[in-house]
Design an enzyme around this catalytic site. Structure first.
Site, mmCIF file in Angstrom:
data_model
loop_
_atom_site.group_PDB
_atom_site.id
_atom_site.type_symbol
_atom_site.label_atom_id
_atom_site.label_comp_id
_atom_site.label_asym_id
_atom_site.label_seq_id
_atom_site.Cartn_x
_atom_site.Cartn_y
_atom_site.Cartn_z
ATOM 1 N N LEU A 513 38.782 -33.162 -73.583
ATOM 2 C CA LEU A 513 38.305 -31.815 -72.849
ATOM 3 C C LEU A 513 38.177 -32.160 -71.291
ATOM 4 C CD1 LEU A 513 35.599 -31.240 -75.226
ATOM 5 C CD2 LEU A 513 37.548 -29.628 -74.983
ATOM 6 N N GLY A 514 37.915 -33.513 -70.836
ATOM 7 C CA GLY A 514 37.916 -33.706 -69.433
ATOM 8 C C GLY A 514 37.600 -35.109 -69.238
ATOM 9 N N GLY A 516 35.050 -37.630 -66.522
ATOM 10 C CA GLY A 516 34.191 -37.720 -65.329
ATOM 11 C C GLY A 516 33.865 -39.183 -65.045
ATOM 12 N N PHE A 518 31.726 -41.070 -65.880
ATOM 13 C CA PHE A 518 31.191 -41.627 -66.893
ATOM 14 C C PHE A 518 32.223 -42.017 -67.929
ATOM 15 C CE2 PHE A 518 27.456 -39.686 -65.229
ATOM 16 C CZ PHE A 518 26.734 -41.073 -64.594
ATOM 17 N N GLY A 519 33.230 -41.368 -68.114
ATOM 18 C CA GLY A 519 34.270 -41.524 -69.190
ATOM 19 C C GLY A 519 34.757 -40.029 -69.662
ATOM 20 N N SER A 520 35.478 -40.323 -70.648
ATOM 21 C CA SER A 520 36.328 -39.084 -71.219
ATOM 22 C C SER A 520 35.644 -38.397 -72.356
ATOM 23 C CB SER A 520 37.766 -39.396 -71.539
ATOM 24 O OG SER A 520 38.294 -40.398 -70.773
ATOM 25 N N VAL A 521 35.938 -36.855 -72.288
ATOM 26 C CA VAL A 521 35.305 -36.052 -73.375
ATOM 27 C C VAL A 521 36.487 -35.729 -74.199
ATOM 28 C CG1 VAL A 521 33.810 -34.338 -73.795
ATOM 29 C CG2 VAL A 521 33.407 -35.485 -71.599
ATOM 30 N N LYS A 535 31.572 -38.113 -76.066
ATOM 31 C CA LYS A 535 31.653 -38.610 -74.724
ATOM 32 C C LYS A 535 31.987 -40.232 -74.928
ATOM 33 C CE LYS A 535 30.686 -38.212 -70.202
ATOM 34 N NZ LYS A 535 30.352 -37.140 -69.334
ATOM 35 N N ASP A 632 23.890 -35.776 -60.092
ATOM 36 C CA ASP A 632 25.195 -35.570 -60.136
ATOM 37 C C ASP A 632 25.226 -33.899 -60.236
ATOM 38 O OD1 ASP A 632 27.845 -35.493 -59.536
ATOM 39 O OD2 ASP A 632 28.464 -36.887 -61.145
#
Ligand SMILES: *[C@@H]1O[C@H](CO)[C@@H](O)[C@H](O)[C@H]1NC(C)=O
Ligand SMILES: *[C@@H]1O[C@H](CO)[C@@H](O)[C@H](O)[C@H]1NC(C)=O
Ligand SMILES: *[C@@H]1O[C@H](CO)[C@@H](O)[C@H](O)[C@H]1NC(C)=O
Ligand SMILES: *[C@@H]1O[C@H](CO)[C@@H](O)[C@H](O)[C@H]1NC(C)=O
Ligand SMILES: *[C@@H]1O[C@H](CO)[C@@H](O)[C@H](O)[C@H]1NC(C)=O
Ligand SMILES: *[C@@H]1O[C@H](CO)[C@@H](O)[C@H](O)[C@H]1NC(C)=O
Ligand SMILES: *[C@@H]1O[C@H](CO)[C@@H](O)[C@H](O)[C@H]1NC(C)=O
Ligand SMILES: *[C@@H]1O[C@H](CO)[C@@H](O)[C@H](O)[C@H]1NC(C)=O
Ligand SMILES: *[C@@H]1O[C@H](CO)[C@@H](O)[C@H](O)[C@H]1NC(C)=O
Ligand SMILES: *[C@@H]1O[C@H](CO)[C@@H](O)[C@H](O)[C@H]1NC(C)=O
Ligand SMILES: *[C@@H]1O[C@H](CO)[C@@H](O)[C@H](O)[C@H]1NC(C)=O
Ligand SMILES: *[C@@H]1O[C@H](CO)[C@@H](O)[C@H](O)[C@H]1NC(C)=O
Length: 839
Positions: A513-514, A516, A518-521, A535, A632
């Site tokens: 999905l995305g 960021g 902090f990591g991937s979702v 996540k 953030d």
């Protein structure tokens, strides 16, 4: 006189403890500034921070800089696993050990007790190893030694100078930088000798050995800087200096921290810089990632990165080494290609030292027309360098050619056929949004082994039996662990998930999905058909217990405008969070990517999003037990449910991943202006930093445009500056509205939203409202005064002026004394201010 007496008293009583007193004794910084001990050498302690002819330091003894004692010189070891010692300079007062200069970077010492830094009679400052061999020297040919002394200056400059004239510098470390360029230092080119000063990266974060990346002023004499790979391949340039900015770094206009000066004469070309606020702690260095980097020290947070170039980590030449692939969206930029493993996994996986590259983990069979080999497709790639082009006319022929050549490692076909025979270098995985990529076909050994000998089969069978045994043990232990996890039930209503379960739910993490900081979702579906977002946290700096504790804290936070944490997974080193899935994605996709949604958000919805987000943040800041600063806030972190109700995502994660917060800010660094000024100025971060980011986001929500430099002539520069001016003058407010709405908005609401946005982005945090006040204003419960134009924005508009942020005698924000630890557990500032937005 009195001081001298005290000095002698102290020095005689402390003589015994000299050795312990030296080095990094932070409990006694005052003493270590004043006295330096030479117990091994001459059994006397001398005052100040100098070294005279014949004197030396060794072991834990250090020299502390003159003046405020900000820097310290001595022997150190760079990292927990290193056995090597170096002579270097570091910040003496920071909680994080940060070396800025290394003398013997390529010739480590094996022991510090028997090594010495000594001023020889011939006038040279040298480092001697245990056998008294010179391993580093200032290499001066003629000085009258008895008139020189060594001193460490308070800017971090180690100098050899004339005793009778302290401004007569014979040698200085600023002329021989390692990877750091400190304020007041020079970085330039000597036109007489054609020697330029270079910042050269460390090999990795625990090894100061000369690395591959360097920065230097154009050797041909122009005023632009280049970064080079291995001293020869340029991969970035600053562009030339126009007396105000470097042409390729226009963002410098907003730089109210540094005063850059360029000097060009017959002898030399150089830049030097100073800080407008000299109490700021700031450094500029060539990072091991090949990016030039500026950081400021923020108390309670650490080094905060606010500028780095190239901004795309994958633009650094050969950053991932041979057979590595770079992905700028991922939390670690470099990965080995399928079928390859790091040549040195410690370096590649934990030290961010990717230069060694990757090697195939099984050698391919090499016979012509090898039936055991196949290709794996990599989509949307920037192709590797050094391709050979083949004159074949079809993709099939291109494939066959590569298959039939033992040395061919990959091919690509776009009308012409390209093959790669040696190392695959500079391979970049483009992200979903980026276009222009191509498919690359990587040669792999196909799963079906072509082994025909019975021996191989027998071996395989016995191997399989052993494997099966192992598997059973593994499954059993894992079962046990899960059971234990369940029975404890520490996390209250949070569900612990096994890795396996999430793997199945997300179809092996196939639908991303995305991505960021902090990591991937990934999207997933639970057996009961609940849709979830998983996540995967990058970086695992934390122990299991601490992770669970943090997760349960976050799990406790529940509000209709905050994304709900359903559960988590902590399995070995894997850490994942499970959230409710939000069918309408994130706010940025609605505002800035028209193509992804059928409808533009109408005004009513936007206002509800603004209000809901404010309520969620107010809850985070003020209402919940462990208050949290988000840190953030941006449209990417506002998710929309099926009814377009906003949910703030990604709160409380900084502690979870246990990384330095500045690293987590990667996704926002330098690019767009959601960062409150205090992030850069090194003062304490409070909840008002979120208010600033919220204000910037609100402007984007109103206007439907990114807050970036605009080409629109009407706006003439930075959109928020233009908007703030209109709001301040209370004219043409409607012109701020997203033109796609064609003026369809409630004017009273629009007015309120604009004013509150402008109040939120004030320079001083005390001038900004709290999130609770923002809610009240947006609800129409309280009225709001016309806001002043934030003067950092005003200055930003006047492109060609030096911008001095500190020109006003600004009263210190009272919130500064408040504690703030890594964006959690800090109360929002409750201080009232003279310029309160409430009328
Ligand atoms: C060394 O270990 C300490 C404590 O384990 C850790 O906080 C620190 O980050 C480590 N330093 C490096 C350079 O890895
Ligand atoms: C001194 O000279 C040696 C040998 O020529 C050289 O390796 C070293 O880098 C020089 N040191 C400095 C500080 O220039
Ligand atoms: C420096 O001083 C030492 C002893 O103090 C002496 O032996 C030496 O000759 C002097 N050197 C010069 C160049 O004056
Ligand atoms: C040091 O300074 C004095 C006075 O300024 C001068 O006479 C002497 O030559 C200088 N020494 C060196 C080594 O430059
Ligand atoms: C001290 O040294 C500086 C720099 O070399 C020189 O400009 C100055 O004239 C010297 N002063 C004296 C008194 O020699
Ligand atoms: C220095 O380099 C420039 C340009 O590369 C060249 O023209 C010049 O002759 C060189 N000077 C010396 C002293 O090597
Ligand atoms: C860097 O360049 C040198 C020659 O200047 C060469 O010997 C060395 O192999 C290069 N390093 C790499 C990693 O290619
Ligand atoms: C910037 O630095 C230069 C030289 O160091 C100095 O002359 C100038 O006054 C400084 N500018 C400001 C605005 O401080
Ligand atoms: C090769 O590496 C891949 C990815 O790391 C791994 O899945 C595979 O099992 C490895 N194969 C061998 C034989 O080590
Ligand atoms: C891997 O790199 C580390 C750190 O540079 C080094 O200590 C180690 O010896 C290397 N391992 C191998 C197998 O080369
Ligand atoms: C391998 O060779 C056979 C016959 O020599 C041929 O029919 C087949 O197409 C070849 N396979 C590939 C992948 O080139
Ligand atoms: C300079 O920075 C320090 C530390 O960040 C801060 O305390 C001080 O107020 C600043 N000075 C000015 C004039 O803003």
């Amino acid at each position: 006189m009195l001081l001298n007496l005290i000095f002698f008293f102290l020095s005689s009583t402390l003589l015994v403890d000299c050795a312990q007193m030296g080095a990094r004794n932070r409990a006694w910084p005052f003493l270590s500034v004043l006295f330096l001990c030479f117990s091994l050498n001459s059994r006397i302690c001398i005052g100040a921070s100098n070294l005279f002819v014949g004197q030396s330091i060794s072991g834990d003894q250090t020299i502390v800089s003159e003046g405020n004692g900000n820097f310290e010189l001595g022997f150190f070891t760079p990292g927990n696993n290193s056995q090597n010692y170096y002579l270097g300079i570091w910040y003496s007062k920071l909680s994080q050990f940060t070396p800025v200069w290394v003398a013997n970077r390529d010739k480590p010492l094996s022991d510090k007790k028997s090594s010495q830094l000594k001023l020889l009679e011939d006038g040279n400052l040298v480092v001697l190893d245990s056998s008294n061999t010179i391993i580093w020297s200032t290499n001066l040919t003629s000085t009258s030694s008895n008139s020189t002394e060594v001193a460490l200056l308070d800017f971090g400059n180690l100098v050899l100078r004339n005793i009778s004239n302290s401004s007569d510098l014979i040698w200085q470390s600023f002329d021989h930088p390692t990877d750091h360029w400190l304020p007041t230092g020079k970085l330039g080119l000597n036109k007489v000798t054609n020697v330029s000063q270079r910042l050269i990266s460390w090999k990795n974060s625990e090894d100061p050995t000369t690395g591959l990346f360097s920065l230097e002023l154009d050797p041909a004499g122009s005023s632009q800087y280049f970064t080079y790979w291995n001293g020869s391949v340029p991969y970035w340039t600053s562009g030339t200096w126009n007396n105000h900015i470097f042409s390729a770094v226009p963002q410098m206009t907003s730089n109210y921290i540094y005063n850059f000066t360029y000097v060009s004469n017959d002898q030399e070309n150089y830049f030097t810089y100073s800080l407008y606020n000299s109490s700021l702690i700031s450094r500029f260095f060539m990072d091991v990632t090949g990016q030039i980097t500026q950081q400021t020290w923020v108390e309670d947070v650490g080094w905060n990165m606010f500028f780095f170039r190239p901004s795309d980590p994958c633009a650094v030449y050969e950053i991932c080494g041979a057979f590595g692939v770079c992905n700028s969206q991922a939390s670690t930029s470099c990965q080995c290609l399928q079928g390859y493993n790091p040549r040195n996994s410690t370096e590649y996986l934990t030290l961010n030292d990717w230069s060694g590259g990757c090697v195939r983990n099984t050698t391919l069979q090499c016979v012509n027309n090898a039936s055991g080999n196949g290709f794996s497709t990599m989509s949307n790639m920037n192709l590797p360098i050094n391709a050979q082009s083949l004159a074949v006319g079809s993709v099939q022929a291109c494939k066959t050619a590569c298959l039939n050549s033992c040395s061919c490692n990959a091919y690509a076909y776009n009308g012409s056929c390209f093959v790669w025979e040696g190392d695959l270098l500079n391979l970049v995985q483009l992200s979903n949004g980026q276009t222009g990529g191509q498919d690359l076909y990587l040669k792999v050994s196909t799963p079906e082994t072509s082994g025909s000998a019975t021996g191989a089969i027998a071996g395989a069978v016995s191997g399989a039996v052993v494997l099966l045994g192992l598997l059973i043990v593994l499954v059993w232990t894992r079962r046990r662990r899960i059971l234990i996890g369940h029975s404890k039930g520490v996390e209250g209503h949070l569900a612990p998930f096994s890795y396996k379960k999430l793997q199945i739910a997300t179809k092996n993490f196939s639908e991303k999905l995305g991505e960021g900081g902090f990591g991937s979702v990934f999207k997933g579906t639970l057996p009961d058909l609940t849709v979830i977002a998983v996540k995967k946290l990058g970086g695992f700096g934390q122990g299991e217990k601490q992770f669970r504790a943090e997760v349960s804290t976050i799990g406790m936070i529940q509000h209709v405008n905050l994304i709900r944490l359903r559960g988590f997974c902590s399995d070995g080193t894997r850490r994942m969070l499970v959230y409710d899935f939000m069918p309408n994605g994130s706010l940025d996709s609605h505002l800035f990517h028209e193509e992804e949604h059928s409808k533009v958000l109408d005004w009513k919805t936007r206002y509800q999003i603004a209000l809901g987000t404010a309520r969620g943040l107010a809850y985070l800041h003020e209402k919940c037990r462990d208050c949290i600063i988000h840190c953030d806030i941006k449209p990417e972190n506002i998710l929309l449910d099926a009814e377009l109700c906003p949910k703030v995502a990604d709160f409380g994660l900084a502690k979870l991943v246990g990384r330095e917060f500045s690293q987590v800010l990667t996704t926002m660094r330098g690019t767009r202006g959601y960062l409150a000024p205090e992030w850069i100025l090194g003062v304490a971060i409070t909840a008002k930093a979120d208010v600033y980011s919220y204000g910037m986001m609100l402007l984007e929500l109103i206007s439907g445009r990114r807050n970036c430099q605009s080409d629109d002539e009407k706006i003439g520069g930075f959109f928020p500056t233009w908007a703030a001016r209109k709001i301040n003058e209370d004219v043409e407010i409607l012109s701020l509205l997203d033109h796609r709405l064609e003026g369809n908005a409630d004017l009273a609401e629009l007015n309120r939203a604009c004013k509150v946005a402008c109040w939120c982005i004030q320079d001083e945090d005390v001038d900004r409202p709290s999130m609770g006040q923002v809610v009240q204003i947006l609800e129409g419960i309280v009225d709001v005064k016309p806001p002043p134009i934030p003067w950092s924005l005003q200055n930003l508009a006047q492109n060609h002026e030096h911008i001095v942020f500190f020109s006003e005698s600004s009263s210190k924000p009272s919130s500064q004394t408040q504690s703030s630890t890594l964006c959690t557990s800090s109360q929002s500032s409750s201080s009232t201010s003279s310029t309160n937005p409430m009328a």
